[in-house]
Design a protein around this motif. Structure first.
Motif, PDB file in Angstrom:
ATOM      1  N   LEU A   1      -6.048   9.201   2.835  1.00 64.17           N
ATOM      2  CA  LEU A   1      -5.586   9.939   4.057  1.00 64.17           C
ATOM      3  C   LEU A   1      -6.065   9.134   5.279  1.00 64.17           C
ATOM      4  O   LEU A   1      -5.416   9.040   6.249  1.00 64.17           O
ATOM      5  N   ALA A   2      -7.018   7.996   5.113  1.00 66.07           N
ATOM      6  CA  ALA A   2      -7.449   7.287   6.187  1.00 66.07           C
ATOM      7  C   ALA A   2      -6.306   6.322   6.311  1.00 66.07           C
ATOM      8  O   ALA A   2      -6.038   5.724   7.411  1.00 66.07           O
ATOM      9  N   GLN A   3      -6.028   5.905   5.196  1.00 72.44           N
ATOM     10  CA  GLN A   3      -4.795   4.729   5.298  1.00 72.44           C
ATOM     11  C   GLN A   3      -3.357   5.239   5.871  1.00 72.44           C
ATOM     12  O   GLN A   3      -2.608   4.604   6.614  1.00 72.44           O
ATOM     13  N   GLN A   4      -3.199   6.536   5.814  1.00 75.44           N
ATOM     14  CA  GLN A   4      -2.059   7.147   6.156  1.00 75.44           C
ATOM     15  C   GLN A   4      -2.237   7.477   7.846  1.00 75.44           C
ATOM     16  O   GLN A   4      -1.360   7.305   8.370  1.00 75.44           O
ATOM     17  N   ARG A   5      -3.495   7.401   8.245  1.00 74.17           N
ATOM     18  CA  ARG A   5      -3.499   7.631   9.620  1.00 74.17           C
ATOM     19  C   ARG A   5      -3.306   6.121  10.314  1.00 74.17           C
ATOM     20  O   ARG A   5      -2.732   6.138  11.352  1.00 74.17           O
ATOM     21  N   ILE A   6      -3.687   4.951   9.562  1.00 67.51           N
ATOM     22  CA  ILE A   6      -3.549   3.771   9.988  1.00 67.51           C
ATOM     23  C   ILE A   6      -1.715   3.513  10.044  1.00 67.51           C
ATOM     24  O   ILE A   6      -1.388   3.185  11.092  1.00 67.51           O
ATOM     25  N   ILE A   7      -1.506   3.885   9.079  1.00 66.08           N
ATOM     26  CA  ILE A   7       0.249   4.057   8.938  1.00 66.08           C
ATOM     27  C   ILE A   7       0.792   4.638  10.374  1.00 66.08           C
ATOM     28  O   ILE A   7       1.840   3.993  10.989  1.00 66.08           O
ATOM     29  N   LEU A   8       0.567   5.845  10.540  1.00 68.97           N
ATOM     30  CA  LEU A   8       0.818   6.399  11.579  1.00 68.97           C
ATOM     31  C   LEU A   8       0.625   5.802  12.890  1.00 68.97           C
ATOM     32  O   LEU A   8       1.272   5.703  13.942  1.00 68.97           O
ATOM     33  N   ALA A   9      -0.625   5.151  12.974  1.00 64.23           N
ATOM     34  CA  ALA A   9      -0.934   4.358  14.198  1.00 64.23           C
ATOM     35  C   ALA A   9       0.062   3.183  14.590  1.00 64.23           C
ATOM     36  O   ALA A   9      -0.080   2.823  15.606  1.00 64.23           O
TER      37      ALA A   9
END
Length: 828
Positions: free
Chosen positions: A715-723
């Motif tokens: 989930l943290a990695q997905q937040r970075i992708i969206l960022a």
């Protein structure tokens, strides 16, 4: 009674189903026997103030009582069925290790007997509970109450026609499991005439769907009409005149003392007999997958029967211990040299680690088994062979140390399975006697094993290729145990050339090609085309899915999967017709080598058939409590995790987006509370660049399983992708800030998620977010800081992924650009 019943009991394949007559002799709180159907109907009628007529059925009276008396019905039940004193027969029955016991009764007489004897762990299951696999070591008994439980009234009772109909509509999980068990095991129906519509409905529906035939079972009841007896015999249910007391008397006459669960395990798995002895405190379950190696111990193991004199080893199967005892595989030069130079005369010392490297199909398992037997033959030290994933690896080492007064060898089939635990054992000197010998594929070693155990490696050898002198040894064994027809027509010189030419690719493939005269792919194609039975084809595909993960498949799970595919669910029977293709042993199924199966799937099985098999296999796991991996065996969890793994599905389904996502869409509702499934759904969506949808799935996965560091990392990695995909700096930094706090915490907790370190995700992600927002100078400074932080980590050079991340960060710091490094894990 029957010898068949005794054999079924001793082989762990006897199931009981108790009807109302079985509870005769129990005493309720009124000091009476729990009332049978007719008596209960009369009691309910009297409570309603109605006159009971001989023609009234219990189901009708009960339906009327529910409507008229409401909650008073439960009070009536408690008076007559709760706090029962168990009968002498029940008190004796619980001493015997039955596979499972089902009950149509609602009283608690049997439970009270079980709790008072305390011989085995005991669980009461309700009809709608999640299915639990039976304890393979028979230390736990599951007692399934199909029609209700006076101590747990929340699920209600099944007496009335309406409730039978409702049960048929909702299909209680344990009624489904009962139908499957009925077609897999020997049943004794006690104290019931089997006038149970829901039971009959499930059995007949199961038979109609799968084409399954009835196994021989028995009904124990004092008398049956001639017509009823004939009807039951048509279903292969044979009448035995008598009662539960007669069964108990017979059991006592057959056994001086009741057999234990351990007796059954040792009867069906004699290789564990030596493991069960000793002064240590570990249970026999600790030794699952562990074989004590000696000629005497291995001779106890039952050899699989062969219809052909050609040994299955030369058909592409892993070597059995009987193959090793009979010297079926050739003793190759590389293995002999390793033994002579490294192991012979008990040279190794405690806590040494010796590893054989080799590519897939080169004979690593064969070599390890040969070495294990050679070490055992030398004497002086005990030898154990581990061929199963072990969550409790350190407990096993403690137990082995307790049982051995001198150094011993633990030969581990794949070191990657236990690398982290093994490093902890050696680092902390948990053992002062264990010597470790193992093997691994060089690619797996470099990618995820080396960083944990390389510093402890004592010696190693690569056996990927055979020596020229090995050809004669291989030919000698092929002539004795393999298909010699083609090679017999050649000269000795040409045979040797043929073996060397073919076997230097991969030993497994080369041997089969040399003996058949056809290419390996052609052989696989012919084998598959020759299977015309749909049930046999389905069993091969299902077992093959397990083989790709290097573990055996479980009979109980495959039974459900075969049922889902409308195939014959009698896995034991279907496997018996597939000699040389699928092997069955003690409830576990294996097929030919992983190399064989992977080529079969890639080249000759249609994507539709693979997808159907995956759907059926996943559905077979849906009966378990969530999280699934915590409620099934380690082997089974390995299979489940890969069946729902996004990367695996993309590979096996040729990266077809529609097919891959169809797996998740099909089970999205069923597994809506299963964190692992939802996480992999999110990762699949991410891989197809559906990042908003991926974020939503990962967020829900974290809600379902908040204690999982893997989901939190994803989930943290997905937040970075969206960022990195929004040009709104506020939103971008908000996403990153959330991810940063999580990844810093995971890194400080030393969490290694998916063989990817949180520090890697944070380092690469932070730099890429800043680069995305056009803060190049700041991004370069961050790259240098993260580079130095990673290089300070102890394993930054032994971990290929850490090393790659550090190199990429250094490159970015120098010229502000990311190097083109192939990395299928990166999605940022």
């Amino acid at each position: 009674m029957s010898p068949h019943i005794k054999n079924a009991l001793l082989n762990g394949r006897l199931v009981l189903l108790l009807g109302a007559g079985a509870s005769k002799g129990c005493k309720n709180s009124l000091k009476d026997d729990p009332p049978l159907g007719w008596d209960l109907a009369k009691i309910l009628a009297e409570e309603m103030g109605d006159e009971f007529e001989d023609g009234d059925d219990l189901s009708d009276v009960y339906a009327a009582a529910k409507r008229k008396l409401g909650s008073q019905v439960q009070s009536i039940f408690e008076r007559h069925y709760k706090h029962c004193t168990p009968s002498n027969e029940y008190s004796e029955l619980v001493k015997y290790p039955f596979f499972r016991i089902y009950s149509l009764n609602i009283d608690d007489g049997f439970e009270k007997a079980a709790y008072s004897i305390n011989k085995r762990k005991f669980n009461v299951r309700k009809r709608n509970d999640n299915v639990v696999d039976p304890d393979q070591f028979y230390q736990t008994l599951d007692f399934i109450k199909l029609n209700g439980d006076v101590n747990n009234p929340s699920d209600g009772y099944i007496f009335s026609a309406q409730e039978y109909a409702k049960g048929s509509t909702n299909e209680p999980l344990w009624y489904n499991e009962l139908a499957r068990d009925y077609h897999r095991y020997t049943f004794i129906f006690i104290g019931t005439k089997l006038k149970e519509p829901l039971f009959s409905h499930q059995i007949e529906k199961y038979k109609a769907k799968t084409g399954s035939t009835d196994l021989k079972s028995y009904i124990l009841i004092p008398s049956l009409s001639k017509m009823k007896k004939s009807a039951l015999e048509a279903s292969n249910i044979h009448h035995i005149e008598g009662t539960l007391k007669d069964l108990i008397d017979w059991l006592k006459s057959e056994f001086d003392t009741p057999p234990t669960g351990q007796d059954i395990v040792l009867n069906t798995r004699p290789e564990l007999r030596l493991a069960s002895s000793g002064s240590g405190g570990g249970g026999i379950s600790l030794f699952s997958g562990v074989t004590p190696v000696s000629r005497a111990a291995l001779a106890l193991m039952e050899s699989r029967s062969h219809d052909s004199e050609i040994r299955e080893f030369y058909k592409g199967f892993k070597p059995s211990w009987f193959d090793i005892l009979d010297e079926v595989p050739a003793n190759l030069k590389g293995v002999k040299n390793f033994f002579t130079s490294v192991l012979q005369k008990n040279k190794p010392k405690p806590l040494e680690l010796h590893v054989l490297f080799g590519t897939a199909g080169c004979g690593k398992t064969t070599a390890l088994k040969q070495l294990a037997l050679k070490l055992a033959d030398e004497g002086g030290r005990n030898v154990y062979f581990l061929e199963e994933y072990k969550d409790n690896f350190k407990d096993l080492i403690r137990e082995l140390d307790e049982r051995n007064k001198s150094p011993y060898y633990l030969v581990i089939e794949r070191i990657g399975d236990v690398a982290i635990q093994l490093s902890e054992v050696i680092k902390s000197a948990l053992s002062d006697k264990a010597i470790f010998i193992s093997s691994e594929n060089p690619k797996i070693w470099n990618s995820r094993v080396k960083e944990h155990v390389e510093e402890f490696l004592t010696t190693s050898s690569d056996i990927s290729h055979i020596a020229e002198s090995d050809a004669d040894l291989i030919l000698e064994k092929l002539k004795q145990f393999g298909n010699w027809t083609r090679l017999a027509k050649m000269s000795a010189k040409n045979r040797k050339i043929e073996i060397l030419k073919k076997s230097k690719k991969q030993l497994l493939i080369g041997l089969i090609e040399a003996t058949s005269g056809e290419g390996y792919n052609k052989i696989i194609q012919k084998d598959y085309k020759a299977i015309t039975c749909e049930s046999e084809k389905a069993l091969l595909l299902l077992t093959g899915l397990a083989t790709t993960q290097r573990v055996p498949a479980s009979e109980s799970t495959l039974t459900r999967a075969m049922h889902s595919l409308d195939c014959n669910p009698n896995v034991h029977y279907v496997a018996s017709r597939m000699d040389g293709i699928v092997a069955y042993e003690n409830g576990k199924l294996t097929t030919r080598h992983r190399v064989y199966i992977e080529r079969l799937f890639k080249l000759y099985v249609s994507q539709e058939d693979i997808l159907s098999a995956i759907h059926a296999y996943i559905e077979a796991f849906s009966v378990y409590k969530f999280p699934i991996v915590k409620n099934i065996s380690r082997n089974e969890s390995t299979i489940y995790k890969h069946l729902v793994n996004a990367r695996y599905l993309k590979r096996v389904l040729n990266n077809n987006e529609e097919k891959v996502l169809s797996v998740y869409k099909r089970f999205e509702k069923t597994f809506e509370h299963e964190g692992l499934f939802l996480m992999q759904y999110g990762l699949a969506l991410r891989s197809f660049d559906k990042n908003e949808d991926a974020f939503e799935k990962l967020r829900v996965a974290f809600e379902a399983f908040p204690e999982s560091p893997h989901i939190e990392h994803a989930l943290a990695q997905q937040r970075i992708i969206l960022a990195c995909r929004t040009h709104d700096e506020v939103i971008s930094m908000a996403h990153f800030s959330e991810a940063e706090s999580v990844l810093n915490r995971l890194h400080s907790s030393n969490i290694n998620a998916f063989d990817r370190y949180p520090i890697i995700t944070l380092a690469e992600g932070h730099v890429k977010v800043m680069e995305h927002l056009s803060y190049i100078s700041e991004a370069k400074v961050l790259a240098k800081q993260y580079h130095d932080q990673i290089r300070r980590l102890k394993n930054s050079h032994t971990s290929s992924r850490l090393d790659q991340a550090a190199s990429s960060l250094a490159k970015f710091y120098i010229d502000g650009r990311w190097p083109e490094v192939p990395n299928e894990d990166s999605a940022i």
